[in-house]
Write a protein that holds these residues in place. Structure first.
Motif, PDB file in Angstrom:
ATOM      1  N   ASP A 101       0.840  -1.200   0.000  1.00  0.00           N
ATOM      2  CA  ASP A 101       0.000   0.000   0.000  1.00  0.00           C
ATOM      3  C   ASP A 101       0.870   1.243   0.000  1.00  0.00           C
ATOM      4  O   ASP A 101       1.944   1.264   0.616  1.00  0.00           O
ATOM      5  N   HIS A 102       0.394   2.274  -0.668  1.00  0.00           N
ATOM      6  CA  HIS A 102       1.125   3.543  -0.725  1.00  0.00           C
ATOM      7  C   HIS A 102       0.124   4.681  -0.894  1.00  0.00           C
ATOM      8  O   HIS A 102      -1.057   4.453  -1.135  1.00  0.00           O
ATOM      9  N   GLY A 103       0.628   5.899  -0.757  1.00  0.00           N
ATOM     10  CA  GLY A 103      -0.242   7.064  -0.840  1.00  0.00           C
ATOM     11  C   GLY A 103      -0.296   7.712  -2.208  1.00  0.00           C
ATOM     12  O   GLY A 103      -0.869   8.792  -2.345  1.00  0.00           O
ATOM     13  N   GLY A 104       0.284   7.087  -3.223  1.00  0.00           N
ATOM     14  CA  GLY A 104       0.335   7.705  -4.542  1.00  0.00           C
ATOM     15  C   GLY A 104       1.379   8.808  -4.567  1.00  0.00           C
ATOM     16  O   GLY A 104       1.896   9.231  -3.526  1.00  0.00           O
ATOM     17  N   ILE A 105       1.695   9.272  -5.742  1.00  0.00           N
ATOM     18  CA  ILE A 105       2.689  10.339  -5.889  1.00  0.00           C
ATOM     19  C   ILE A 105       2.073  11.670  -5.482  1.00  0.00           C
ATOM     20  O   ILE A 105       0.981  12.020  -5.931  1.00  0.00           O
ATOM     21  N   VAL A 106       2.779  12.374  -4.627  1.00  0.00           N
ATOM     22  CA  VAL A 106       2.359  13.706  -4.195  1.00  0.00           C
ATOM     23  C   VAL A 106       3.408  14.694  -4.702  1.00  0.00           C
ATOM     24  O   VAL A 106       4.597  14.559  -4.410  1.00  0.00           O
TER      25      VAL A 106
END
Length: 131
Positions: A101-106
């Motif tokens: 799981d990750h937070g996506g590219i910011v």
């Protein structure tokens, strides 16, 4: 005096039997070192292409059985450098393929980051400078 470059990072984990295979898969390489130390901990260490050492330690005593939080004094996160945003996009694909799981590219003015956590909740990030 010129301030020296970062040489190594060592993270304490609760269970090397869980964390070592997870990091092996993430890094896609076997560690250079996997041994017990006279200091009372076992460590598993990778050597990156630039010479930086990255290690995980499991201490034999006095380790609380609790997950990491960046809101306690000490470590906030570990950032791994990517050359550019395209490399960061490949990291998204890699994390997705591993089921991490990750937070996506910011994207921010100072660069772009992709945040995720290890099995102990330690905050990790792939980071690329602004284009």
């Amino acid at each position: 005096m010129t301030f020296p470059a970062l040489n190594h990072v060592a993270l304490t984990v609760r269970d090397l039997n869980v964390s070592a295979p997870w990091y092996r898969q993430l890094i896609d390489a076997d560690p250079a070192i996997d041994e017990d130390t006279a200091a009372g901990y076992r460590h598993v260490v990778w050597v990156f292409d630039n010479g930086t050492l990255f290690g995980i330690h499991q201490h034999e005593r006095d380790v609380p059985d609790e997950r990491f939080t960046e809101f306690r004094a000490g470590l906030d996160h570990v950032g791994f450098g990517c050359a550019d945003r395209a490399a960061l996009e490949r990291c998204v694909e890699r994390l997705d393929s591993l089921g991490i799981d990750h937070g996506g590219i910011v994207d921010e003015s100072y660069g772009s980051g992709l945040s995720f956590r290890d099995p102990d909740g330690i905050a990790l990030e792939f980071f690329a400078p602004p284009s």
